[in-house]
Design an enzyme around this catalytic site. Structure first.
Site, short mmCIF file in Angstrom:
data_model
loop_
_atom_site.label_atom_id
_atom_site.label_comp_id
_atom_site.label_asym_id
_atom_site.label_seq_id
_atom_site.Cartn_x
_atom_site.Cartn_y
_atom_site.Cartn_z
N GLU A 99 -9.65 -7.80 -17.26
CA GLU A 99 -9.33 -7.72 -18.68
C GLU A 99 -10.22 -8.68 -19.45
O GLU A 99 -10.94 -9.49 -18.86
CB GLU A 99 -7.86 -8.03 -18.93
CG GLU A 99 -7.42 -9.43 -18.52
CD GLU A 99 -5.97 -9.71 -18.88
OE1 GLU A 99 -5.70 -9.88 -20.09
OE2 GLU A 99 -5.13 -9.77 -17.97
N ASP B 43 -7.40 -8.43 -11.65
CA ASP B 43 -7.13 -8.40 -13.09
C ASP B 43 -8.45 -8.35 -13.85
O ASP B 43 -9.14 -9.36 -14.00
CB ASP B 43 -6.32 -9.64 -13.47
CG ASP B 43 -5.77 -9.57 -14.88
OD1 ASP B 43 -6.38 -8.90 -15.73
OD2 ASP B 43 -4.73 -10.20 -15.14
N ASP C 252 5.97 -7.98 -13.84
CA ASP C 252 4.99 -8.97 -13.40
C ASP C 252 5.12 -10.19 -14.30
O ASP C 252 5.34 -10.06 -15.50
CB ASP C 252 3.56 -8.41 -13.46
CG ASP C 252 3.16 -7.96 -14.86
OD1 ASP C 252 2.49 -8.74 -15.56
OD2 ASP C 252 3.52 -6.85 -15.26
#
Length: 230
Positions: free
Chosen positions: A130, A128, A38
């Site tokens: 995070e 995502d 990625d």
């Protein structure tokens, strides 16, 4: 005499093959994933072809920026990956969390609309989750993520979650299990292509993908993260 292939075959083509003496056919019903990557960089079709020819079997492109806009470079990378024949092409949405940003639902919609406007598709849209400007309000964060999931699924897109035990703990709380039905892209940099060090969280007992190395140079001169999918 028979045959096996990964191509799409119509009933008329298969009838033709049967009429030409072929008596059995073996179809692939499970993808072999292996090692993928990625990245946020611009990738040409030739670079992606090089990576595919060096054994990389899946690619996950960033398709939405954390500052609140679709990632046009990432969407072009998705198109280029398809043109290169990369077996699996996914995308990830890095949500914008500033008070000026759109809601989670609108960000998911914008991402999918951007892909469709470009005439391209992804297999899974990974969210995502995070450490990045998330509020300290876990109730708010849970609903923000649920809104992204619900919107994407309502638009017919498969959704997954990118996270780790410590991210999940801080952002939504380890007891939040509402999304455990979704595939998990687990981040833990131990340089091991296994799930052996996985610690259960959020209802997940096993991940789907392991991001096992960050920031390394691989074939074709690409500096990227590496991912393993058994």
């Amino acid at each position: 005499m028979g045959f096996d292939t990964q191509q799409t075959l119509s009933t008329s083509t298969l009838t033709c093959l049967k009429n030409n003496g072929y008596t059995f056919f073996i179809a692939r019903v499970y993808h072999s994933y292996g090692i993928g990557f990625d990245t946020q960089q611009t990738l040409s079709t030739s670079t992606l072809t090089c990576l595919k020819n060096n054994g990389y079997t899946f690619f996950i492109a960033r398709v939405y920026h954390s500052y609140g806009a679709i990632d046009t470079v990432g969407i072009q990378n998705v198109q280029n990956a398809h043109a290169a024949g990369m077996p699996t092409v996914d995308g990830y949405l890095f949500p914008c969390l500033d008070v000026k940003c759109d809601s989670g639902a609108l960000q998911a919609k914008a991402t999918i609309d951007g892909l469709r406007a470009a005439g391209t598709t992804i297999g899974t849209l990974w969210l995502d989750i995070e450490a990045y400007h998330w509020p300290n309000d876990t109730t708010h964060n849970r609903q923000f993520i649920l809104d992204m999931v619900n919107t994407a699924e309502a638009m017919g897109v498969k959704v997954g979650v990118y996270s780790a035990w410590y991210y999940w703990r801080d952002i939504v709380g380890l007891d939040f299990t509402d999304l455990s039905r979704l595939p998990l892209w687990w981040v833990y940099y131990n340089k091991q292509q296994t799930f052996d060090d996985f610690t259960h969280f959020g209802g997940w007992t096993v991940p789907t993908i392991h991001q096992y190395t960050g920031g390394t140079t691989i074939a074709c001169g690409l500096f990227t993260d590496l991912d393993w999918h058994p």
